[in-house]
Design an enzyme around this catalytic site. Structure first.
Site, PDB file in Angstrom:
ATOM      1  N   CYS A   1      -2.505  -3.523   8.660  1.00  0.00           N
ATOM      2  CA  CYS A   1      -1.931  -2.224   8.968  1.00  0.00           C
ATOM      3  C   CYS A   1      -1.111  -2.398  10.610  1.00  0.00           C
ATOM      4  O   CYS A   1      -0.301  -1.617  10.652  1.00  0.00           O
ATOM      5  CB  CYS A   1      -3.176  -1.179   9.270  1.00  0.00           C
TER       6      CYS A   1
ATOM      7  N   CYS B   1      -2.779   4.864   6.297  1.00  0.00           N
ATOM      8  CA  CYS B   1      -4.375   4.916   6.488  1.00  0.00           C
ATOM      9  C   CYS B   1      -4.757   5.349   8.001  1.00  0.00           C
ATOM     10  O   CYS B   1      -3.750   5.457   8.784  1.00  0.00           O
ATOM     11  CB  CYS B   1      -4.731   3.846   6.241  1.00  0.00           C
TER      12      CYS B   1
ATOM     13  N   ASP C   1       2.673   2.573   2.509  1.00  0.00           N
ATOM     14  CA  ASP C   1       2.583   3.256   3.852  1.00  0.00           C
ATOM     15  C   ASP C   1       3.522   2.972   4.622  1.00  0.00           C
ATOM     16  O   ASP C   1       4.261   2.059   4.592  1.00  0.00           O
ATOM     17  CB  ASP C   1       1.199   2.744   4.667  1.00  0.00           C
TER      18      ASP C   1
ATOM     19  N   CYS D   1       0.814  -1.233  -0.055  1.00  0.00           N
ATOM     20  CA  CYS D   1      -0.033   0.075  -0.005  1.00  0.00           C
ATOM     21  C   CYS D   1       0.930   1.221  -0.034  1.00  0.00           C
ATOM     22  O   CYS D   1       0.367   2.239  -0.162  1.00  0.00           O
ATOM     23  CB  CYS D   1      -1.000   0.016   1.158  1.00  0.00           C
TER      24      CYS D   1
HETATM   25 FE1  FES Z   1      -1.549   0.564   4.370  1.00  0.00          FE
HETATM   26 FE2  FES Z   1      -3.182   0.711   6.220  1.00  0.00          FE
HETATM   27  S1  FES Z   1      -3.751   0.508   4.310  1.00  0.00           S
HETATM   28  S2  FES Z   1      -1.098   0.489   6.288  1.00  0.00           S
END
Ligand code: FES
Length: 126
Positions: free
Chosen positions: A102, A58, A35, A33
């Protein structure tokens, strides 16, 4: 969808920022993702006295960061390593199934911060 605690830690995150001159820093990213989470810790007399985070991610990742930095304060580095992603999810009152990944960021970033602290080999003489 999110528990009350997740919403609270997302809307009012605790411990945002970075400790200047931190004793340990851990960075963890999720390639899927994009992140990224950074956790910095300050250790005194074998106790984590402060922890802060910077997270690009997120809402669940923000809540995980906020909660894990709260959970780790007052713990020894050895006990901090025992905090699992399941522990954080439980403290948050659960996460939706599609957001469970996450929670990996928090436990992994914290583990790396403790490993960084140990690598630096800080020693206190009382
Ligand atoms: Fe990537 Fe939550 S969607 S850490």
């Amino acid at each position: 969808m999110y528990s009350e605690k997740v919403n609270d830690h997302f809307m009012n995150p605790r411990n945002v920022g970075e400790i200047l001159g931190a004793d340990g820093i851990g960075i963890e990213g999720n390639l899927a993702c994009g992140d990224v989470m950074q956790i910095s810790i300050q250790v005194e007399n074998d106790k984590i006295v402060d922890a802060k985070f910077k997270t690009f991610g997120c809402g669940a990742a923000i809540a995980v960061s906020s909660m894990i930095t709260e959970m780790v304060k007052g713990k020894t580095p050895a006990d901090a390593l025992k905090i699992s992603k399941e522990d954080v999810v439980q403290e948050l009152g659960g996460l939706p199934p599609q957001k469970m990944h996450c929670s990996n960021l928090g436990a992994n970033a914290l583990r790396k911060a403790v490993e960084d602290y140990r690598k630096k080999g800080k020693v206190y003489i009382a």
